[in-house]
Design an enzyme around this catalytic site. Structure first.
Site, PDB file in Angstrom:
ATOM      1  N   GLY A   1      10.905  -0.794 -15.092  1.00 13.73           N
ATOM      2  CA  GLY A   1       9.656  -0.183 -14.636  1.00 13.73           C
ATOM      3  C   GLY A   1       8.415  -0.907 -15.138  1.00 13.73           C
ATOM      4  O   GLY A   1       8.493  -1.900 -15.869  1.00 13.73           O
TER       5      GLY A   1
ATOM      6  N   ASP B   1      22.254   6.042 -14.422  1.00 12.89           N
ATOM      7  CA  ASP B   1      21.384   7.038 -13.785  1.00 12.89           C
ATOM      8  C   ASP B   1      21.266   8.220 -14.759  1.00 12.89           C
ATOM      9  O   ASP B   1      22.288   8.739 -15.227  1.00 12.89           O
ATOM     10  CB  ASP B   1      21.994   7.487 -12.451  1.00 12.89           C
ATOM     11  CG  ASP B   1      20.993   8.307 -11.631  1.00 12.89           C
ATOM     12  OD1 ASP B   1      20.443   9.294 -12.171  1.00 12.89           O
ATOM     13  OD2 ASP B   1      20.760   7.951 -10.469  1.00 12.89           O
TER      14      ASP B   1
ATOM     15  N   THR C   1       8.573   8.784 -10.837  1.00 11.38           N
ATOM     16  CA  THR C   1       7.130   8.767 -11.108  1.00 11.38           C
ATOM     17  C   THR C   1       6.258   8.881  -9.851  1.00 11.38           C
ATOM     18  O   THR C   1       5.032   8.780  -9.956  1.00 11.38           O
ATOM     19  CB  THR C   1       6.733   7.469 -11.846  1.00 11.38           C
ATOM     20  OG1 THR C   1       7.130   6.357 -11.024  1.00 11.38           O
ATOM     21  CG2 THR C   1       7.408   7.363 -13.197  1.00 11.38           C
TER      22      THR C   1
ATOM     23  N   THR D   1       3.195  12.709 -19.878  1.00 17.72           N
ATOM     24  CA  THR D   1       2.019  12.423 -19.044  1.00 17.72           C
ATOM     25  C   THR D   1       0.852  13.384 -19.275  1.00 17.72           C
ATOM     26  O   THR D   1       1.052  14.549 -19.664  1.00 17.72           O
ATOM     27  CB  THR D   1       2.454  12.489 -17.554  1.00 17.72           C
ATOM     28  OG1 THR D   1       1.306  12.458 -16.720  1.00 17.72           O
ATOM     29  CG2 THR D   1       3.211  13.777 -17.244  1.00 17.72           C
TER      30      THR D   1
ATOM     31  N   TYR E   1       5.444  17.010 -10.302  1.00 19.87           N
ATOM     32  CA  TYR E   1       5.709  15.947 -11.284  1.00 19.87           C
ATOM     33  C   TYR E   1       5.339  16.434 -12.690  1.00 19.87           C
ATOM     34  O   TYR E   1       6.144  16.368 -13.625  1.00 19.87           O
ATOM     35  CB  TYR E   1       4.900  14.701 -10.900  1.00 19.87           C
ATOM     36  CG  TYR E   1       4.831  13.631 -11.966  1.00 19.87           C
ATOM     37  CD1 TYR E   1       5.932  12.833 -12.260  1.00 19.87           C
ATOM     38  CD2 TYR E   1       3.637  13.412 -12.683  1.00 19.87           C
ATOM     39  CE1 TYR E   1       5.856  11.847 -13.242  1.00 19.87           C
ATOM     40  CE2 TYR E   1       3.555  12.427 -13.650  1.00 19.87           C
ATOM     41  CZ  TYR E   1       4.668  11.644 -13.931  1.00 19.87           C
ATOM     42  OH  TYR E   1       4.581  10.675 -14.900  1.00 19.87           O
TER      43      TYR E   1
HETATM   44  N1  LIG Z   1       2.504   5.172 -14.263  1.00 18.43           N
HETATM   45  C1  LIG Z   1       1.633   5.996 -14.840  1.00 18.43           C
HETATM   46  O1  LIG Z   1       0.419   5.966 -14.561  1.00 18.43           O
HETATM   47  C2  LIG Z   1       2.101   6.983 -15.879  1.00 18.43           C
HETATM   48  C3  LIG Z   1       1.155   7.871 -16.436  1.00 18.43           C
HETATM   49  C4  LIG Z   1       1.581   8.772 -17.420  1.00 18.43           C
HETATM   50  C5  LIG Z   1       2.912   8.785 -17.830  1.00 18.43           C
HETATM   51  N2  LIG Z   1       3.808   7.927 -17.263  1.00 18.43           N
HETATM   52  C6  LIG Z   1       5.200   7.972 -17.715  1.00 18.43           C
HETATM   53  O2  LIG Z   1       5.491   6.723 -18.323  1.00 18.43           O
HETATM   54  C7  LIG Z   1       6.849   6.365 -18.080  1.00 18.43           C
HETATM   55  C8  LIG Z   1       6.905   4.972 -17.481  1.00 18.43           C
HETATM   56  O3  LIG Z   1       6.248   4.985 -16.217  1.00 18.43           O
HETATM   57  P1  LIG Z   1       6.247   3.717 -15.270  1.00 18.43           P
HETATM   58  O4  LIG Z   1       4.984   3.753 -14.478  1.00 18.43           O
HETATM   59  O5  LIG Z   1       6.604   2.492 -16.062  1.00 18.43           O
HETATM   60  O6  LIG Z   1       7.458   4.069 -14.288  1.00 18.43           O
HETATM   61  P2  LIG Z   1       8.031   3.196 -13.084  1.00 18.43           P
HETATM   62  O7  LIG Z   1       7.354   1.864 -12.981  1.00 18.43           O
HETATM   63  O8  LIG Z   1       8.059   4.071 -11.868  1.00 18.43           O
HETATM   64  O9  LIG Z   1       9.526   2.904 -13.539  1.00 18.43           O
HETATM   65  C9  LIG Z   1      10.468   3.932 -13.535  1.00 18.43           C
HETATM   66  C10 LIG Z   1      11.704   3.460 -14.251  1.00 18.43           C
HETATM   67  O10 LIG Z   1      12.605   4.563 -14.279  1.00 18.43           O
HETATM   68  C11 LIG Z   1      13.847   4.154 -13.740  1.00 18.43           C
HETATM   69  N3  LIG Z   1      14.469   5.288 -13.068  1.00 18.43           N
HETATM   70  C12 LIG Z   1      14.007   6.008 -12.008  1.00 18.43           C
HETATM   71  N4  LIG Z   1      14.883   6.968 -11.669  1.00 18.43           N
HETATM   72  C13 LIG Z   1      15.919   6.861 -12.531  1.00 18.43           C
HETATM   73  C14 LIG Z   1      17.143   7.568 -12.703  1.00 18.43           C
HETATM   74  N5  LIG Z   1      17.483   8.580 -11.892  1.00 18.43           N
HETATM   75  N6  LIG Z   1      17.979   7.184 -13.687  1.00 18.43           N
HETATM   76  C15 LIG Z   1      17.656   6.143 -14.509  1.00 18.43           C
HETATM   77  N7  LIG Z   1      16.524   5.439 -14.407  1.00 18.43           N
HETATM   78  C16 LIG Z   1      15.662   5.800 -13.426  1.00 18.43           C
HETATM   79  C17 LIG Z   1      13.537   3.023 -12.783  1.00 18.43           C
HETATM   80  O11 LIG Z   1      14.707   2.234 -12.602  1.00 18.43           O
HETATM   81  P3  LIG Z   1      14.950   1.420 -11.207  1.00 18.43           P
HETATM   82  O12 LIG Z   1      13.968   0.286 -11.223  1.00 18.43           O
HETATM   83  O13 LIG Z   1      16.360   0.963 -11.315  1.00 18.43           O
HETATM   84  O14 LIG Z   1      14.689   2.408 -10.105  1.00 18.43           O
HETATM   85  C18 LIG Z   1      12.430   2.302 -13.570  1.00 18.43           C
HETATM   86  O15 LIG Z   1      12.986   1.459 -14.543  1.00 18.43           O
HETATM   87  C19 LIG Z   1       7.420   7.473 -17.207  1.00 18.43           C
HETATM   88  O16 LIG Z   1       8.097   8.399 -18.017  1.00 18.43           O
HETATM   89  C20 LIG Z   1       6.200   8.129 -16.604  1.00 18.43           C
HETATM   90  O17 LIG Z   1       6.448   9.482 -16.275  1.00 18.43           O
HETATM   91  C21 LIG Z   1       3.433   7.029 -16.313  1.00 18.43           C
END
Ligand SMILES: NC(=O)c1ccc[n+]([C@@H]2O[C@H](COP(=O)([O-])OP(=O)(O)OC[C@H]3O[C@@H](n4cnc5c(N)ncnc54)[C@H](OP(=O)(O)O)[C@@H]3O)[C@@H](O)[C@H]2O)c1
Length: 287
Positions: free
Chosen positions: A10, A36, A62, A101, A125
């Protein structure tokens, strides 16, 4: 420090891999294809086999708007999946750090949210993440829950990349000016997360770049810093309706992070470094 990372593919996960590799930490890096979160037995096996001192759970579903029409998936991955990891962590005697988050809050405040403020999410979410927080604190009282916000980085889709693309092809773009938060560079966040593990952190910790802005102010700064001749126009959320309601204000107080003597750079500085490394990367790819 032996680490097992869920969500390694991610936006944040790729910078965590980079940070941990730079520090030569033994790392098991997993994407959804490797494990998963919904597959309880698989989660247990990978944790048992990798014997981590720390488990970092960055994996999540996400897609904030997608969660509105896929409530079951949101809860299965973000809540039950996290519970699977916490139970396996308890069994293996591993520490667990989980990403959460700013969307656990409703955005009604006008001063920074403290870790003790009540959760009141406005969308599915946020609900799935808020419920996960509650469950994890019950299962594993020493869990470390890191709430962050508005992530941007080089490893995937993010707001600055979208603005740069639009601003290079259009004379004018419109960006909402009534949602305020703290943009956070995934590189800075990854560095802080590793420091929190080393500091044996527990409980809820808020980690964002310092300062805050609206999406319009963020977009204006991206266009200004990149020198593109595009006009950025402020608009309201009501003019751009989306399936999920977002908090109007979600600035997180840094006090819980400062307690570990960790201080984050401000978001403008983080954006400058993001843009510098983005342009270096594109120069390298065109050579
Ligand atoms: N993005 C934001 O602005 C934001 C803000 C606040 C908090 N967060 C939190 O920060 C964390 C990282 O966010 P991010 O933006 O880096 O997320 P992201 O880019 O959407 O990446 C999601 C990751 O989770 C994996 N994933 C999704 N579904 C899965 C499942 N069922 N089993 C195992 N792995 C799974 C994906 O693997 P694949 O690539 O194999 O699908 C990917 O590695 C998350 O917990 C998110 O809720 C994000």
């Amino acid at each position: 420090m032996r680490v097992t990372l869920f969500g390694a593919s991610g936006l944040l996960g790729q910078d965590l891999v980079r940070e941990l590799s730079r520090e030569h930490e033994p790392l098991t890096a997993l994407s959804s294809k490797d494990a998963d979160l919904r597959d309880r037995a698989r989660v247990r096996t990978v944790i048992r086999d990798s014997r981590p001192e720390w488990i970092l759970l960055s994996a999540a579903y996400t897609d904030v708007d997608g969660c509105e029409s896929n409530r079951d998936r949101a809860f299965a991955v973000n809540c039950e999946g996290a519970v699977n990891v916490a139970e396996a962590a308890r069994e293996a005697g591993s520490r667990l750090l989980v990403l959460s988050t700013d969307y656990v809050f409703d955005g009604a405040k006008r001063s920074p949210y403290q870790t003790t403020d009540p959760r009141n999410p406005t969308g599915v979410y946020g609900e799935s993440k808020a419920r996960a927080e509650e469950r994890l604190l019950e299962i594993l009282p020493e869990v470390c829950i890191v709430r962050t916000s508005w992530l941007f980085g080089h490893a995937g889709k993010c707001f600055p990349a979208t603005i740069l693309k639009l601003a290079s092809t259009r004379p004018e773009i419109s960006v909402v000016n009534d949602q305020r938060g703290s943009p956070t560079f995934t590189r800075d966040l990854a560095t802080a997360l590793v420091r929190l593990c080393r500091a044996d952190a527990r409980g809820i910790v808020h980690v964002t770049n310092s300062g805050n802005c609206t999406w319009y102010e963020f977009g204006t700064e991206i266009v200004r810093a990149s020198g593109l001749p595009c006009v950025v126009k402020p608009v309201t959320t009501a003019e751009f309706p989306r399936p999920a309601r977002r908090p109007a204000y979600s600035v997180l107080s840094p006090e819980s992070l400062h307690a570990y003597n960790i201080h984050m750079p401000d978001w403008q500085d983080a954006l400058r470094r993001y843009l510098e490394s983005a342009s270096t990367a594109s120069m390298v790819s065109t050579v």
